[in-house]
Design a protein around this motif. Structure first.
Motif, PDB file in Angstrom:
ATOM      1  N   SER A 174     -28.633 -19.895  16.754  1.00  0.00           N
ATOM      2  CA  SER A 174     -29.614 -20.410  17.709  1.00  0.00           C
ATOM      3  C   SER A 174     -31.029 -20.042  17.282  1.00  0.00           C
ATOM      4  CB  SER A 174     -29.326 -19.841  19.101  1.00  0.00           C
ATOM      5  OG  SER A 174     -30.331 -20.206  20.021  1.00  0.00           O
ATOM      6  N   GLU A 175     -31.235 -18.790  16.914  1.00  0.00           N
ATOM      7  CA  GLU A 175     -32.566 -18.348  16.485  1.00  0.00           C
ATOM      8  C   GLU A 175     -33.040 -19.144  15.269  1.00  0.00           C
ATOM      9  OE1 GLU A 175     -34.977 -14.250  15.261  1.00  0.00           O
ATOM     10  OE2 GLU A 175     -32.780 -14.267  15.281  1.00  0.00           O
ATOM     11  N   GLN A 176     -32.138 -19.398  14.336  1.00  0.00           N
ATOM     12  CA  GLN A 176     -32.505 -20.173  13.149  1.00  0.00           C
ATOM     13  C   GLN A 176     -32.976 -21.578  13.521  1.00  0.00           C
ATOM     14  OE1 GLN A 176     -29.018 -20.062  10.668  1.00  0.00           O
ATOM     15  NE2 GLN A 176     -29.190 -17.866  10.262  1.00  0.00           N
ATOM     16  N   TRP A 177     -32.274 -22.203  14.467  1.00  0.00           N
ATOM     17  CA  TRP A 177     -32.665 -23.553  14.870  1.00  0.00           C
ATOM     18  C   TRP A 177     -34.026 -23.556  15.566  1.00  0.00           C
ATOM     19  CZ3 TRP A 177     -31.400 -27.801  12.819  1.00  0.00           C
ATOM     20  CH2 TRP A 177     -30.113 -28.058  12.355  1.00  0.00           C
ATOM     21  N   PHE A 178     -34.273 -22.581  16.432  1.00  0.00           N
ATOM     22  CA  PHE A 178     -35.582 -22.515  17.086  1.00  0.00           C
ATOM     23  C   PHE A 178     -36.690 -22.292  16.050  1.00  0.00           C
ATOM     24  CE2 PHE A 178     -33.216 -21.065  21.062  1.00  0.00           C
ATOM     25  CZ  PHE A 178     -33.407 -22.264  21.725  1.00  0.00           C
ATOM     26  N   SER A 179     -36.433 -21.442  15.085  1.00  0.00           N
ATOM     27  CA  SER A 179     -37.428 -21.196  14.038  1.00  0.00           C
ATOM     28  C   SER A 179     -37.672 -22.456  13.217  1.00  0.00           C
ATOM     29  CB  SER A 179     -36.967 -20.047  13.132  1.00  0.00           C
ATOM     30  OG  SER A 179     -36.888 -18.831  13.851  1.00  0.00           O
ATOM     31  N   THR A 180     -36.609 -23.195  12.950  1.00  0.00           N
ATOM     32  CA  THR A 180     -36.748 -24.458  12.221  1.00  0.00           C
ATOM     33  C   THR A 180     -37.619 -25.435  13.004  1.00  0.00           C
ATOM     34  OG1 THR A 180     -34.609 -24.199  11.121  1.00  0.00           O
ATOM     35  CG2 THR A 180     -35.482 -26.440  11.301  1.00  0.00           C
ATOM     36  N   ALA A 181     -37.382 -25.523  14.307  1.00  0.00           N
ATOM     37  CA  ALA A 181     -38.192 -26.411  15.148  1.00  0.00           C
ATOM     38  C   ALA A 181     -39.663 -26.020  15.086  1.00  0.00           C
ATOM     39  CB  ALA A 181     -37.692 -26.360  16.586  1.00  0.00           C
ATOM     40  N   LEU A 182     -39.943 -24.735  15.173  1.00  0.00           N
ATOM     41  CA  LEU A 182     -41.330 -24.264  15.141  1.00  0.00           C
ATOM     42  C   LEU A 182     -41.965 -24.520  13.780  1.00  0.00           C
ATOM     43  CD1 LEU A 182     -40.722 -21.009  17.162  1.00  0.00           C
ATOM     44  CD2 LEU A 182     -42.196 -22.907  17.875  1.00  0.00           C
ATOM     45  N   ASP A 183     -41.192 -24.431  12.714  1.00  0.00           N
ATOM     46  CA  ASP A 183     -41.712 -24.739  11.382  1.00  0.00           C
ATOM     47  C   ASP A 183     -42.173 -26.196  11.301  1.00  0.00           C
ATOM     48  OD1 ASP A 183     -41.276 -22.184  10.473  1.00  0.00           O
ATOM     49  OD2 ASP A 183     -39.352 -22.643   9.514  1.00  0.00           O
ATOM     50  N   HIS A 184     -41.428 -27.094  11.929  1.00  0.00           N
ATOM     51  CA  HIS A 184     -41.804 -28.511  11.898  1.00  0.00           C
ATOM     52  C   HIS A 184     -43.077 -28.772  12.704  1.00  0.00           C
ATOM     53  CE1 HIS A 184     -38.573 -30.414   9.660  1.00  0.00           C
ATOM     54  NE2 HIS A 184     -37.704 -29.625  10.270  1.00  0.00           N
ATOM     55  N   MET A 185     -43.345 -27.939  13.690  1.00  0.00           N
ATOM     56  CA  MET A 185     -44.543 -28.146  14.511  1.00  0.00           C
ATOM     57  C   MET A 185     -45.773 -27.459  13.941  1.00  0.00           C
ATOM     58  SD  MET A 185     -43.038 -28.069  18.422  1.00  0.00           S
ATOM     59  CE  MET A 185     -41.636 -26.969  18.192  1.00  0.00           C
ATOM     60  N   GLY A 186     -45.581 -26.422  13.127  1.00  0.00           N
ATOM     61  CA  GLY A 186     -46.725 -25.703  12.593  1.00  0.00           C
ATOM     62  C   GLY A 186     -47.599 -25.181  13.719  1.00  0.00           C
ATOM     63  N   ASN A 187     -48.878 -25.510  13.668  1.00  0.00           N
ATOM     64  CA  ASN A 187     -49.796 -25.117  14.739  1.00  0.00           C
ATOM     65  C   ASN A 187     -49.917 -26.191  15.816  1.00  0.00           C
ATOM     66  OD1 ASN A 187     -50.478 -22.625  13.524  1.00  0.00           O
ATOM     67  ND2 ASN A 187     -51.950 -23.663  12.174  1.00  0.00           N
ATOM     68  N   GLY A 188     -49.144 -27.264  15.672  1.00  0.00           N
ATOM     69  CA  GLY A 188     -49.226 -28.363  16.623  1.00  0.00           C
ATOM     70  C   GLY A 188     -48.183 -28.265  17.719  1.00  0.00           C
ATOM     71  N   ASP A 189     -48.031 -29.351  18.449  1.00  0.00           N
ATOM     72  CA  ASP A 189     -47.107 -29.390  19.574  1.00  0.00           C
ATOM     73  C   ASP A 189     -46.721 -30.841  19.825  1.00  0.00           C
ATOM     74  OD1 ASP A 189     -45.549 -28.598  21.693  1.00  0.00           O
ATOM     75  OD2 ASP A 189     -47.161 -27.601  22.798  1.00  0.00           O
ATOM     76  N   PHE A 190     -45.636 -31.037  20.567  1.00  0.00           N
ATOM     77  CA  PHE A 190     -45.195 -32.380  20.926  1.00  0.00           C
ATOM     78  C   PHE A 190     -44.830 -32.426  22.402  1.00  0.00           C
ATOM     79  CE2 PHE A 190     -43.879 -32.132  16.383  1.00  0.00           C
ATOM     80  CZ  PHE A 190     -44.705 -33.137  15.892  1.00  0.00           C
ATOM     81  N   GLU A 191     -45.100 -33.551  23.021  1.00  0.00           N
ATOM     82  CA  GLU A 191     -44.619 -33.808  24.378  1.00  0.00           C
ATOM     83  C   GLU A 191     -43.356 -34.651  24.279  1.00  0.00           C
ATOM     84  OE1 GLU A 191     -46.017 -36.011  28.556  1.00  0.00           O
ATOM     85  OE2 GLU A 191     -47.488 -35.535  26.987  1.00  0.00           O
ATOM     86  N   ILE A 192     -42.293 -34.223  24.968  1.00  0.00           N
ATOM     87  CA  ILE A 192     -41.045 -34.980  24.975  1.00  0.00           C
ATOM     88  C   ILE A 192     -40.622 -35.214  26.420  1.00  0.00           C
ATOM     89  CG2 ILE A 192     -40.327 -34.080  22.727  1.00  0.00           C
ATOM     90  CD1 ILE A 192     -38.383 -32.213  24.235  1.00  0.00           C
ATOM     91  N   VAL A 193     -39.468 -35.821  26.609  1.00  0.00           N
ATOM     92  CA  VAL A 193     -39.052 -36.232  27.946  1.00  0.00           C
ATOM     93  C   VAL A 193     -38.909 -35.057  28.903  1.00  0.00           C
ATOM     94  CG1 VAL A 193     -36.592 -36.149  27.328  1.00  0.00           C
ATOM     95  CG2 VAL A 193     -37.346 -37.615  29.213  1.00  0.00           C
ATOM     96  N   SER A 194     -38.559 -33.881  28.408  1.00  0.00           N
ATOM     97  CA  SER A 194     -38.266 -32.748  29.287  1.00  0.00           C
ATOM     98  C   SER A 194     -39.431 -31.791  29.485  1.00  0.00           C
ATOM     99  CB  SER A 194     -37.072 -31.961  28.734  1.00  0.00           C
ATOM    100  OG  SER A 194     -37.349 -31.492  27.424  1.00  0.00           O
ATOM    101  N   THR A 195     -40.482 -31.907  28.674  1.00  0.00           N
ATOM    102  CA  THR A 195     -41.586 -30.954  28.766  1.00  0.00           C
ATOM    103  C   THR A 195     -42.828 -31.496  28.070  1.00  0.00           C
ATOM    104  OG1 THR A 195     -42.298 -28.687  28.257  1.00  0.00           O
ATOM    105  CG2 THR A 195     -40.851 -29.759  26.660  1.00  0.00           C
ATOM    106  N   GLU A 196     -43.969 -31.003  28.497  1.00  0.00           N
ATOM    107  CA  GLU A 196     -45.216 -31.361  27.830  1.00  0.00           C
ATOM    108  C   GLU A 196     -45.468 -30.491  26.609  1.00  0.00           C
ATOM    109  OE1 GLU A 196     -48.349 -31.174  30.668  1.00  0.00           O
ATOM    110  OE2 GLU A 196     -47.604 -32.858  31.864  1.00  0.00           O
ATOM    111  N   SER A 197     -44.658 -29.451  26.420  1.00  0.00           N
ATOM    112  CA  SER A 197     -44.862 -28.542  25.290  1.00  0.00           C
ATOM    113  C   SER A 197     -43.530 -28.169  24.658  1.00  0.00           C
ATOM    114  CB  SER A 197     -45.603 -27.271  25.738  1.00  0.00           C
ATOM    115  OG  SER A 197     -45.738 -26.369  24.656  1.00  0.00           O
TER     116      SER A 197
END
Length: 361
Positions: A183-206
């Motif tokens: 689980s931790e690896q997947w969360f870290s992978t997600a954060l790597d794809h965002m870098g210093n940015g962010d995305f809004e998706i259906v479940s959250t603005e961040s």
């Protein structure tokens, strides 16, 4: 536990899309029954770059259905509610050694959530793999990759905190810490794809904060207090992520409302008594807070965190009083899965002492 096997299962793939094949007659044929059938449908027919958004949304949908059912059923394991029927939710009273593994939300007696979480994990991991493979053929790929990775992380986090051991894709049995490490690896992978940015998706603005708070949970459970502190400290006071709900079809319903306000099978529990005495920390009716800020029962101001209403009626069995929860009052009320208050609780648990008291107050 029922699993979606990446190598052999077609059941999971069938959930992703409905393929309609129109068969027409061949002009030179004498009979309308003389047709040429297309070849067999294979994975490559479903997994195309244009299906990237569908794949990620399918992972979210399976997670949300299971989380809604998981929320209400696991509440019974803490004696939050008790049942007034012979079947619905009986596993939650420790009568079995595993949860129901049926598909999520198929009928009124269904209590399945485990299969849906595994399906969500399978689809999220498959989506990540395929979108990575497709590269520039997918528009907005970084958002989709970060979302798929975040939901894979959420599934592993829920399962790692729920099961004593787990297997995925016919692999070896994993202990909780091993599952949480994935689980931790997947969360870290997600954060790597965002870098210093962010995305809004259906479940959250961040999406970034959802991944950070998910990783903070996991790091706390794994004993990485410094890492958990670093992640939780980045959550803003207005952050929230939800399991979205609506009244359209059963898998989209808020199942807390369905189970505890509509079905008539269950009610919010009173103090549980065992061998002539009360069981500590049970009883969710008439909760109050005394002038010193201590929790009491029917002795102080009402506790707004657990609103319960006595409906002056019996449940289905004709003898159990119906005390209904008042937190979710329709099928379309979303269920929070992450928010700022949780980050504060994580920080308070790590800090302890006066610092924790000050943070919570």
């Amino acid at each position: 536990m029922q699993k979606c096997n990446r190598r052999g299962s077609r059941r999971c793939l069938a959930r992703l899309a409905t393929v309609v094949v129109a068969i027409g007659t061949v002009g030179a044929c004498d009979s309308a029954l003389e047709v040429e059938l297309p070849g067999n449908l294979v994975e490559e027919d479903l997994f195309q770059p244009e299906s990237a958004e569908l794949l990620v949304n399918s992972a979210i949908a399976d997670f949300e259905c299971s989380y809604s059912m998981f929320t209400v059923l696991t509440a019974s394991m803490e004696d939050t509610w008790w049942r007034a029927t012979g079947y619905w939710g009986n596993w939650a009273e420790y009568r079995q050694d595993r949860p129901g593994t049926a598909e999520c939300a198929t009928d009124d007696t269904n209590t399945g959530w485990a299969a849906g979480f595994q399906q969500s994990r399978f689809v999220a991991e498959t989506a990540y793999e395929k979108i990575t493979e497709w590269g520039d053929e997918v528009s907005d790929s970084e958002r989709l990759l970060a979302t798929a990775a975040t939901y894979a992380g959420l599934v592993y986090q829920v399962l790692g905190e729920t099961y004593c051991e787990l297997t995925v894709d016919t692999g070896p049995l994993m202990q909780p810490d091993e599952v949480l490490a994935v689980s931790e690896q997947w969360f870290s992978t997600a954060l790597d794809h965002m870098g210093n940015g962010d995305f809004e998706i259906v479940s959250t603005e961040s999406l970034r904060q959802l991944a950070l708070l998910g990783r903070a949970r996991v790091r706390l459970a794994l004993g990485d207090l410094a890492g958990a502190t670093e992640d939780a400290a980045q959550i803003s006071s207005d952050f929230v992520a939800h399991v979205t709900r609506d009244g359209s079809v059963r898998p989209r319903w808020n199942h807390v409302y369905r189970a505890l306000n509509v079905q008539g099978y269950s009610a919010i529990a009173d103090v549980v008594r065992w061998q002539g005495g009360p069981v500590e920390f049970t009883g969710y009716r008439d909760l109050t807070i005394d002038p010193n800020g201590m929790p009491t029962i029917a002795n102080g101001v009402p506790d707004p965190r657990v609103p319960v209403l006595y409906l002056n009626e019996f449940l289905q069995d004709g003898v159990t009083d119906n005390y209904a929860q008042q937190k979710y009052l329709s099928y379309d009320v979303p269920i929070p899965i992450a928010r700022w208050a949780e980050a504060q609780l994580i920080l308070a648990e790590i800090e302890g002492g006066a610092a924790a008291v000050g943070r919570l107050n």
